[in-house]
Design a protein around this motif. Sequence first.
Motif, mmCIF file in Angstrom:
data_model
loop_
_atom_site.group_PDB
_atom_site.id
_atom_site.type_symbol
_atom_site.label_atom_id
_atom_site.label_comp_id
_atom_site.label_asym_id
_atom_site.label_seq_id
_atom_site.Cartn_x
_atom_site.Cartn_y
_atom_site.Cartn_z
ATOM 1 N N MET A 206 -13.378 -12.185 36.760
ATOM 2 C CA MET A 206 -12.557 -13.050 36.934
ATOM 3 C C MET A 206 -11.450 -12.541 36.117
ATOM 4 O O MET A 206 -9.991 -13.163 35.921
ATOM 5 N N LEU A 207 -11.330 -11.742 35.685
ATOM 6 C CA LEU A 207 -10.263 -10.517 34.766
ATOM 7 C C LEU A 207 -9.602 -9.822 35.924
ATOM 8 O O LEU A 207 -9.895 -9.292 36.523
ATOM 9 N N PHE A 208 -8.316 -10.551 35.693
ATOM 10 C CA PHE A 208 -6.811 -9.497 36.578
ATOM 11 C C PHE A 208 -6.148 -9.078 35.800
ATOM 12 O O PHE A 208 -5.680 -9.516 34.677
ATOM 13 N N PRO B 49 -0.402 -14.610 25.928
ATOM 14 C CA PRO B 49 -0.372 -15.363 26.450
ATOM 15 C C PRO B 49 -0.956 -14.888 27.546
ATOM 16 O O PRO B 49 -1.616 -13.772 28.514
ATOM 17 N N ALA B 50 -1.416 -16.398 28.380
ATOM 18 C CA ALA B 50 -2.272 -15.948 29.513
ATOM 19 C C ALA B 50 -1.916 -16.792 30.501
ATOM 20 O O ALA B 50 -1.728 -18.584 30.729
ATOM 21 N N LEU B 51 -2.828 -16.641 31.414
ATOM 22 C CA LEU B 51 -2.680 -17.620 32.754
ATOM 23 C C LEU B 51 -3.828 -17.670 33.735
ATOM 24 O O LEU B 51 -4.543 -16.827 33.364
ATOM 25 N N GLU B 52 -4.501 -18.955 33.474
ATOM 26 C CA GLU B 52 -6.043 -18.975 34.067
ATOM 27 C C GLU B 52 -5.743 -19.638 35.039
ATOM 28 O O GLU B 52 -4.690 -20.461 35.233
ATOM 29 N N ILE B 53 -6.525 -19.390 36.455
ATOM 30 C CA ILE B 53 -6.370 -19.984 37.606
ATOM 31 C C ILE B 53 -7.619 -20.310 37.753
ATOM 32 O O ILE B 53 -8.898 -19.935 37.632
ATOM 33 N N ILE B 54 -8.346 -21.773 38.055
ATOM 34 C CA ILE B 54 -8.826 -22.848 37.902
ATOM 35 C C ILE B 54 -8.747 -23.140 39.507
ATOM 36 O O ILE B 54 -8.053 -22.792 40.605
ATOM 37 N N ASP B 55 -9.978 -23.160 40.427
ATOM 38 C CA ASP B 55 -10.473 -23.308 41.293
ATOM 39 C C ASP B 55 -12.080 -23.893 41.564
ATOM 40 O O ASP B 55 -12.924 -23.793 41.568
ATOM 41 N N SER B 56 -11.564 -25.303 41.419
ATOM 42 C CA SER B 56 -12.723 -26.025 41.770
ATOM 43 C C SER B 56 -13.365 -26.279 42.769
ATOM 44 O O SER B 56 -12.758 -25.745 43.518
ATOM 45 N N ARG B 57 -14.887 -25.909 42.695
ATOM 46 C CA ARG B 57 -15.600 -25.879 43.887
ATOM 47 C C ARG B 57 -15.674 -26.925 44.321
ATOM 48 O O ARG B 57 -16.364 -26.814 45.314
ATOM 49 N N PHE B 58 -15.040 -28.207 44.006
ATOM 50 C CA PHE B 58 -15.714 -29.662 44.721
ATOM 51 C C PHE B 58 -13.834 -30.034 45.872
ATOM 52 O O PHE B 58 -13.060 -30.001 45.997
ATOM 53 N N GLN B 59 -14.599 -31.022 46.867
ATOM 54 C CA GLN B 59 -13.799 -30.909 47.863
ATOM 55 C C GLN B 59 -12.700 -31.826 47.047
ATOM 56 O O GLN B 59 -12.672 -32.206 46.115
ATOM 57 N N ASN B 60 -11.146 -31.239 47.315
ATOM 58 C CA ASN B 60 -9.851 -32.206 47.336
ATOM 59 C C ASN B 60 -9.681 -31.672 45.700
ATOM 60 O O ASN B 60 -8.585 -32.750 44.585
ATOM 61 N N PHE B 61 -10.769 -30.724 44.656
ATOM 62 C CA PHE B 61 -10.176 -30.769 43.494
ATOM 63 C C PHE B 61 -10.377 -31.725 42.590
ATOM 64 O O PHE B 61 -9.593 -32.022 41.222
ATOM 65 N N LYS B 62 -11.458 -32.607 43.335
ATOM 66 C CA LYS B 62 -11.599 -33.681 42.391
ATOM 67 C C LYS B 62 -12.983 -33.895 41.724
ATOM 68 O O LYS B 62 -14.085 -33.667 42.692
ATOM 69 N N PHE B 63 -13.072 -34.420 40.407
ATOM 70 C CA PHE B 63 -14.702 -34.583 39.698
ATOM 71 C C PHE B 63 -14.484 -35.206 38.230
ATOM 72 O O PHE B 63 -13.409 -35.682 38.262
ATOM 73 N N ASP B 64 -15.953 -36.138 38.621
ATOM 74 C CA ASP B 64 -15.587 -36.322 37.014
ATOM 75 C C ASP B 64 -15.996 -35.012 36.452
ATOM 76 O O ASP B 64 -16.624 -34.273 36.165
ATOM 77 N N ALA C 21 -21.090 -28.878 35.342
ATOM 78 C CA ALA C 21 -21.458 -27.706 36.073
ATOM 79 C C ALA C 21 -20.983 -27.103 37.111
ATOM 80 O O ALA C 21 -21.220 -25.940 36.821
ATOM 81 N N ASP C 22 -19.747 -26.980 37.131
ATOM 82 C CA ASP C 22 -19.068 -26.097 38.404
ATOM 83 C C ASP C 22 -18.482 -25.040 36.955
ATOM 84 O O ASP C 22 -17.441 -24.572 37.355
ATOM 85 N N ASN C 23 -18.581 -24.839 35.716
ATOM 86 C CA ASN C 23 -18.367 -23.900 34.330
ATOM 87 C C ASN C 23 -16.467 -24.022 34.858
ATOM 88 O O ASN C 23 -15.752 -23.446 34.580
ATOM 89 N N CYS C 24 -16.822 -26.038 34.695
ATOM 90 C CA CYS C 24 -14.985 -26.137 34.384
ATOM 91 C C CYS C 24 -13.960 -24.966 35.035
ATOM 92 O O CYS C 24 -12.319 -24.690 34.774
ATOM 93 N N SER C 25 -14.226 -24.767 36.501
ATOM 94 C CA SER C 25 -13.229 -23.912 37.617
ATOM 95 C C SER C 25 -12.624 -23.221 36.875
ATOM 96 O O SER C 25 -12.632 -22.888 38.133
ATOM 97 N N SER C 26 -13.511 -22.555 35.773
ATOM 98 C CA SER C 26 -13.087 -21.413 35.827
ATOM 99 C C SER C 26 -13.277 -20.727 37.123
ATOM 100 O O SER C 26 -13.812 -20.209 37.435
ATOM 101 N N SER C 27 -12.061 -19.378 37.268
ATOM 102 C CA SER C 27 -11.797 -18.249 38.350
ATOM 103 C C SER C 27 -11.956 -17.407 38.217
ATOM 104 O O SER C 27 -11.762 -16.038 38.680
ATOM 105 N N GLY C 28 -10.343 -17.652 37.118
ATOM 106 C CA GLY C 28 -9.596 -15.917 37.108
ATOM 107 C C GLY C 28 -8.442 -16.026 35.985
ATOM 108 O O GLY C 28 -8.493 -17.019 35.296
ATOM 109 N N SER D 285 -14.714 -10.792 22.148
ATOM 110 C CA SER D 285 -14.916 -11.953 23.364
ATOM 111 C C SER D 285 -12.950 -12.973 23.357
ATOM 112 O O SER D 285 -12.874 -12.216 22.698
ATOM 113 N N LEU D 286 -13.664 -12.443 24.582
ATOM 114 C CA LEU D 286 -11.413 -13.839 24.781
ATOM 115 C C LEU D 286 -12.494 -14.736 24.617
ATOM 116 O O LEU D 286 -13.336 -15.059 24.575
#
Length: 255
Positions: A83-85, A131-146, A152-159, A220-221
């Motif tokens: 996930m690190l860029f 300072p940091a930028l997080e890239i979130i990318d929900s695996r759920f359609q339309n970025f919608k979730f409860d 379960a989707d690891n909190c949209s973590s992606s970068g 750790s980060l």
Amino acid sequence: MQSVFKDIATHLDAAALTKQAVEQYAPGTFDLEQAYAIQRESIAHRVARGHAIRGVKLGFTSRAKMKQMGVDDLIWGWLTNDMLFEEGSNISLSAFIHPRVEPEVCFLTKRAITGPITALEAVQYIEAVAPALEIIDSRFQNFKFDLNNVVADNCSSSGLVVGEWSSAFTALHNAFVSLSVDGRPVQLGSTAAILGNPLRAIVQVSRLLGESGQTLPAGSLIMAGAATAAEAMKAGTYVDVDVRGVGQAGFHVVS
Ligand code: OOG
Ligand code: MG
């Protein structure tokens, strides 16, 4: 772990790999504790592919994020080295489904966190902040979730993109935060929006680790959570965060 939950972890991991959004699970499919078990199982898939765990992230630590996503509970997930860029690099939209970017601060731990620590002790566990930028990318359609689905989707973590490390801990209680696209501010806030002071993220992480019987090694980060709402990433733009008194970090979005 029940095989139905294993299958959900596999399904969400595959959605991330193939960049194909999936449907949210219906309420009642799994509870919050089961959602965290699914999350850990999906991380196990990443680890099995050779990616190492690099730390943890918190989510919904600011009102702005809770409001944007309609979830009011603090959540946490795992960061892996894939996930690190690099700061200043080109990040391609093709690696994601519908990525968004949000301004955060990231901590680097200097001691293992093995049990609950207090706000006063937190700084003794931190080597540096950036300072940091997080890239979130929900695996759920339309970025919608409860709540349960996003956990379960690891909190949209992606970068994530992390700027220069420093020991500017005292600036953190109320540092001006701006997220800019092509030099134009699109989200403004303060680090005070993050749990009152992002150092409290360390306290929260120590509590959550303790409750789940896990520890976090030195080095750790810890991503404290976004200070403002997130912005959709658009190809051909340069995104950067400025956390006053802490530093800046940015990247180019390419198609
Ligand atoms: C969930 C992750 C929330 C934050 O910083 O609050 C988060 C999401 O918004 O998709 O990372
Ligand atoms: Mg975040």
